[in-house]
Design a protein around this motif. Structure first.
Motif, PDB file in Angstrom:
ATOM      1  N   THR A  77      34.484  45.749  60.582  1.00  0.00           N
ATOM      2  CA  THR A  77      35.923  45.610  60.850  1.00  0.00           C
ATOM      3  C   THR A  77      36.836  45.750  59.646  1.00  0.00           C
ATOM      4  N   ARG A  78      38.130  45.569  59.856  1.00  0.00           N
ATOM      5  CA  ARG A  78      38.940  45.575  58.441  1.00  0.00           C
ATOM      6  C   ARG A  78      39.155  44.086  58.104  1.00  0.00           C
ATOM      7  N   ASN A  79      38.683  43.322  59.034  1.00  0.00           N
ATOM      8  CA  ASN A  79      38.420  41.968  58.471  1.00  0.00           C
ATOM      9  C   ASN A  79      37.140  41.804  57.235  1.00  0.00           C
ATOM     10  N   HIS A  80      36.144  42.355  58.012  1.00  0.00           N
ATOM     11  CA  HIS A  80      34.913  42.561  57.205  1.00  0.00           C
ATOM     12  C   HIS A  80      35.188  42.971  55.629  1.00  0.00           C
ATOM     13  N   LEU A  81      36.120  44.103  55.682  1.00  0.00           N
ATOM     14  CA  LEU A  81      36.323  44.597  54.549  1.00  0.00           C
ATOM     15  C   LEU A  81      37.200  43.736  53.448  1.00  0.00           C
ATOM     16  N   ILE A  82      37.986  42.738  54.191  1.00  0.00           N
ATOM     17  CA  ILE A  82      38.722  41.768  53.380  1.00  0.00           C
ATOM     18  C   ILE A  82      37.926  40.799  52.826  1.00  0.00           C
ATOM     19  N   GLN A  83      36.900  40.325  53.754  1.00  0.00           N
ATOM     20  CA  GLN A  83      36.131  39.172  53.400  1.00  0.00           C
ATOM     21  C   GLN A  83      35.177  39.736  52.286  1.00  0.00           C
ATOM     22  N   ASP A  84      34.760  41.105  52.095  1.00  0.00           N
ATOM     23  CA  ASP A  84      34.128  41.777  51.183  1.00  0.00           C
ATOM     24  C   ASP A  84      34.569  41.359  49.622  1.00  0.00           C
ATOM     25  N   GLU A  85      35.916  41.529  49.863  1.00  0.00           N
ATOM     26  CA  GLU A  85      36.486  41.408  48.338  1.00  0.00           C
ATOM     27  C   GLU A  85      35.959  40.459  47.370  1.00  0.00           C
ATOM     28  N   ASP A  86      35.533  39.303  47.777  1.00  0.00           N
ATOM     29  CA  ASP A  86      35.199  38.297  47.090  1.00  0.00           C
ATOM     30  C   ASP A  86      33.757  38.613  46.611  1.00  0.00           C
ATOM     31  N   ASN A  87      32.859  39.258  47.544  1.00  0.00           N
ATOM     32  CA  ASN A  87      31.464  39.641  47.022  1.00  0.00           C
ATOM     33  C   ASN A  87      31.576  40.562  46.081  1.00  0.00           C
ATOM     34  N   LYS A  88      32.610  41.621  45.961  1.00  0.00           N
ATOM     35  CA  LYS A  88      32.697  42.573  44.953  1.00  0.00           C
ATOM     36  C   LYS A  88      32.753  41.929  43.330  1.00  0.00           C
ATOM     37  N   LYS A  89      33.255  40.938  43.327  1.00  0.00           N
ATOM     38  CA  LYS A  89      33.437  40.246  42.040  1.00  0.00           C
ATOM     39  C   LYS A  89      32.183  39.420  41.800  1.00  0.00           C
ATOM     40  N   GLU A  90      31.628  38.726  42.908  1.00  0.00           N
ATOM     41  CA  GLU A  90      30.563  37.794  42.692  1.00  0.00           C
ATOM     42  C   GLU A  90      29.269  38.543  42.591  1.00  0.00           C
ATOM     43  N   TRP A  91      28.939  39.485  43.509  1.00  0.00           N
ATOM     44  CA  TRP A  91      27.805  40.245  43.361  1.00  0.00           C
ATOM     45  C   TRP A  91      27.639  41.514  42.817  1.00  0.00           C
ATOM     46  N   GLY A  92      28.922  42.152  42.866  1.00  0.00           N
ATOM     47  CA  GLY A  92      29.057  43.448  42.379  1.00  0.00           C
ATOM     48  C   GLY A  92      28.805  44.414  43.720  1.00  0.00           C
ATOM     49  N   SER A  93      29.135  43.706  44.988  1.00  0.00           N
ATOM     50  CA  SER A  93      28.991  44.405  46.229  1.00  0.00           C
ATOM     51  C   SER A  93      29.774  45.698  46.221  1.00  0.00           C
ATOM     52  N   THR A  94      29.461  46.699  46.827  1.00  0.00           N
ATOM     53  CA  THR A  94      30.320  47.920  47.141  1.00  0.00           C
ATOM     54  C   THR A  94      31.669  47.602  47.671  1.00  0.00           C
ATOM     55  N   GLY A  95      31.848  46.476  48.521  1.00  0.00           N
ATOM     56  CA  GLY A  95      33.058  46.045  49.189  1.00  0.00           C
ATOM     57  C   GLY A  95      33.387  46.679  50.469  1.00  0.00           C
ATOM     58  N   LYS A  96      32.235  47.482  51.083  1.00  0.00           N
ATOM     59  CA  LYS A  96      32.172  48.198  52.121  1.00  0.00           C
ATOM     60  C   LYS A  96      32.418  47.304  53.315  1.00  0.00           C
TER      61      LYS A  96
END
Ligand code: IMP
Ligand code: MG
Length: 365
Positions: A106-125
């Motif tokens: 969901t769009r909420n999942h995308l927002i929640q993944d923003e932090d993981n981008k910084k922390e783990w280098g997640s793709t943010g998807k």
């Protein structure tokens, strides 16, 4: 008959290319885990195609492609991916099947993944948050969003993919499972917590498709390994190059930028200890070694193998003309490198990649 293709490092080994090449012999190509964090790049007649949620099977007109319930799907992105490929001339009618039970990002999942981008280098998807909600029993299934939102384009593709594949296998049709990410990013067997949120080994194929174990009894498991190692995002990488100039040079030679995020990939030598682990966990029956052409820009190539030496093992490089078509055409130094990998892993090497195009994959005799 079911066969499986999986990645043996940190993703981006060239699974897409290998799956595309092998898929000619199959009726079905199936994605059974992960989501649009994947980026599978395939060149057909010089034209570049990148798939994210879709199996690369969509690039061959006679193949039926499946996204199972083991995957997480961002419906908005999937509609976009399908539309873009349609514009490139690909027809999806009656040849794409998506599980109605796939978990929705969901769009909420995308927002929640923003932090993981910084922390783990997640793709943010949104992959982690979507799987978290799935296991927390709060996820939304694809079937319940397509009818009442703007995702109507997906409606004709939704079905019970377990039943579909079960029937296909019983009818002796050939099924190829296309793994995404790779064992070192696996939620259980990877470099936790610097991993993705899905299981990415061959072992998840039964659960991710709903097909019983006995159907996998004779499966070949093709492990795809790059001739060197790359990784995107944070986390351990034992053979990473320390010299930025050298990293940059090989990155340019190999075009090592993320297909999903465009980020520069971290670079290093092949790690035989890591590779043996990957072969064991996946039960690899044969290897496909990709991007051997990239190493031809070096004078000397190294492999780390703690079982043989506490320093790096050195190999001379090779030269390629670009016209090599068979194993016999390949230089002795390259064959020597490939034989070493085969011997040290105990796996036969069935294919080697020496360039971008479909016809630059060479079967090993
Ligand atoms: P996530 O799956 O987007 O949460 O990302 C978790 C980690 O896995 C990050 O380090 C990503 O860069 C990496 N990752 C996820 N999917 C892929 C892939 O398809 N290829 C390479 N790395 C990936
Ligand atoms: Mg990739």
């Amino acid at each position: 008959m079911i066969d499986i293709v999986v990645g043996l490092q940190w993703g981006d080994e060239g699974k897409g290319k290998i799956t595309d090449y092998m898929s000619e012999e199959y009726d079905w190509v199936v994605r059974y885990q992960g989501g649009s964090n994947a980026g599978h790049t395939v060149y057909v007649d010089g034209k570049k195609y990148v798939t994210h949620s879709l199996p690369v099977g969509v690039l061959r007109p006679n193949i039926r492609s499946v996204i199972t319930h083991g995957c997480v799907v961002n419906p908005e992105e999937l509609v976009k991916e399908i539309t873009e490929l349609e514009e490139m001339g690909i027809d999806f009618t009656n040849r794409l099947f998506i599980s109605k039970d796939a978990t929705v990002i969901t769009r909420n999942h995308l927002i929640q993944d923003e932090d993981n981008k910084k922390e783990w280098g997640s793709t943010g998807k949104g992959i982690g948050p979507a799987y978290r909600d799935k296991y927390d029993r709060k996820a939304i299934k694809l079937e319940s969003v397509v009818s009442d939102r703007s995702y109507k384009k997906l409606v004709p593709f939704l079905t019970d993919t377990r039943e579909l594949l079960y029937t296909a296998e019983r009818n002796h049709e050939k099924i190829l499972m296309e793994g995404a990410q790779a064992v070192m990013l696996d939620i259980d067997f990877g470099t936790y917590p610097y991993v993705t949120s899905s299981p990415c080994t061959a072992n998840y194929a039964p659960q991710g498709t709903g097909l019983p174990l006995h159907m996998f009894g004779d499966s070949s498991i093709t492990g795809v390994v790059k001739a060197y190692t790359t990784r995107i995002g944070t986390g351990p990488f034992p053979t990473e190059f320390s010299c930025p100039t050298f990293t940059e040079m090989l990155r340019e030679a190999g075009g090592e930028y993320g297909a999903t995020t465009g980020r520069p990939r971290r670079m290093g030598w092949l790690d035989m200890d890591q590779l043996r682990y990957a072969c064991e966990v996946n039960g690899v029956t044969n290897l496909a070694i990709t991007k051997l052409d990239v190493l031809s820009c070096l004078d000397e190539i190294n492999i780390k193998d703690d079982a043989l030496s506490d320093t790096l093992i050195k190999f001379p490089s090779w030269e390629l003309t670009g016209n090599e078509k068979t194993w016999d055409d390949l230089p002795a130094e390259l064959k020597n490198y490939v034989s070493f990998i085969s011997f040290e892993t105990g796996c036969i090497v069935s294919m080697v990649g020496v360039g971008q195009n479909r016809d630059q994959l060479i079967c090993v005799e």
